[in-house]
Design a protein around this motif. Structure first.
Motif, PDB file in Angstrom:
ATOM      1  N   LYS A 123      20.870  30.804   9.983  1.00  0.00           N
ATOM      2  CA  LYS A 123      21.568  32.087   9.802  1.00  0.00           C
ATOM      3  C   LYS A 123      20.953  33.177  10.673  1.00  0.00           C
ATOM      4  N   TYR A 124      19.629  33.218  10.756  1.00  0.00           N
ATOM      5  CA  TYR A 124      18.977  34.215  11.610  1.00  0.00           C
ATOM      6  C   TYR A 124      19.332  33.978  13.074  1.00  0.00           C
ATOM      7  N   GLN A 160      21.929  32.577  14.304  1.00  0.00           N
ATOM      8  CA  GLN A 160      23.331  32.936  14.522  1.00  0.00           C
ATOM      9  C   GLN A 160      23.515  34.444  14.558  1.00  0.00           C
ATOM     10  N   ARG A 161      22.868  35.151  13.658  1.00  0.00           N
ATOM     11  CA  ARG A 161      22.987  36.617  13.650  1.00  0.00           C
ATOM     12  C   ARG A 161      22.404  37.226  14.922  1.00  0.00           C
ATOM     13  N   ARG A 192      25.515  30.780  19.133  1.00  0.00           N
ATOM     14  CA  ARG A 192      26.863  30.435  18.678  1.00  0.00           C
ATOM     15  C   ARG A 192      27.102  28.931  18.628  1.00  0.00           C
ATOM     16  N   THR A 203      18.192  40.521  21.326  1.00  0.00           N
ATOM     17  CA  THR A 203      18.126  41.052  19.968  1.00  0.00           C
ATOM     18  C   THR A 203      16.677  41.319  19.574  1.00  0.00           C
ATOM     19  N   HIS A 234      21.815  43.448  17.845  1.00  0.00           N
ATOM     20  CA  HIS A 234      22.435  42.433  18.695  1.00  0.00           C
ATOM     21  C   HIS A 234      23.652  43.009  19.398  1.00  0.00           C
ATOM     22  N   GLU A 286      26.800  41.673  21.762  1.00  0.00           N
ATOM     23  CA  GLU A 286      27.495  40.525  22.341  1.00  0.00           C
ATOM     24  C   GLU A 286      27.483  40.678  23.859  1.00  0.00           C
ATOM     25  N   ALA A 318      25.344  45.293  16.551  1.00  0.00           N
ATOM     26  CA  ALA A 318      25.259  44.982  15.123  1.00  0.00           C
ATOM     27  C   ALA A 318      23.805  44.729  14.769  1.00  0.00           C
ATOM     28  N   GLN A 319      23.397  45.205  13.612  1.00  0.00           N
ATOM     29  CA  GLN A 319      22.039  44.949  13.138  1.00  0.00           C
ATOM     30  C   GLN A 319      21.932  43.470  12.742  1.00  0.00           C
ATOM     31  N   ALA A 320      21.063  42.757  13.408  1.00  0.00           N
ATOM     32  CA  ALA A 320      20.913  41.342  13.118  1.00  0.00           C
ATOM     33  C   ALA A 320      19.949  41.139  11.965  1.00  0.00           C
TER      34      ALA A 320
END
Length: 167
Positions: free
Chosen positions: A98-99, A101-102, A106, A133, A140, A142, A165-167
């Motif tokens: 999960k980390y 990916q955030r 991908r 990140t 993060h 993209e 976005a905050q990862a």
């Protein structure tokens, strides 16, 4: 590059055949730190094995040596495999995935302990994005290829802004 048989190929974005190896370890340690494990947390760099069906997986360090107890800081500094695997086991494979990916990975990641030493294939662009990140204190962005296109008379035709976005 342009392959006459296969068409256009972008190794950075499409090159999934490469394993990141130790470049994946920061995702393990990021998850650990965010879940309360500090740099002075002690991990064992000693022989370890895991049953894997009919056989046993006994990972080794790159240099074939074991150092005994090491702090997480030492394990990171020296990129030692066994402590990274132990930390992944402690924090949990799903949590580390999960980390990652955030932070920008991908590609599908295999749910096993060898993930700590980078056995799941990812693209160079994903690793660069995820390391970005880290460099931006957890924000993060993209990856985008074209920031701005300016036409005649300096008229802005395309103005892409990174989505943060905050990862």
């Amino acid at each position: 590059y342009n392959d006459p048989k296969g068409g256009m190929y972008n190794r950075a974005a499409q090159g999934r055949g490469r394993q990141p190896g130790s470049a994946f370890k920061p995702f393990v340690y990021t998850a650990a730190i965010d879940n309360g494990y500090g740099p002075s947390y002690v991990l064992q760099d000693t022989p370890i094995s895991f049953p894997d069906g009919r056989k046993t997986w006994a990972p080794k360090n790159y240099d074939g040596k074991f150092r005994g107890p090491v702090t997480m800081r030492q394990a990171v500094e020296q990129s030692i495999n066994i402590p990274a695997i132990r930390m992944l086991h402690t924090v949990g494979v799903d949590k580390v995935i999960k980390y990652a990916q955030r932070m920008g990975i991908r590609s599908p990641l295999e749910r096993n302990l060898s993930l700590a030493i980078g056995t799941s294939s990812v693209t160079p662009l994903e690793i660069a994005s995820a390391y970005g990140t880290l460099a931006t204190n957890g924000m993060h962005a993209e990856p985008i290829t074209v920031l701005r296109v300016v036409g005649r008379d300096d008229k802005v035709i395309v103005d892409n802004r990174p989505k943060l976005a905050q990862a």
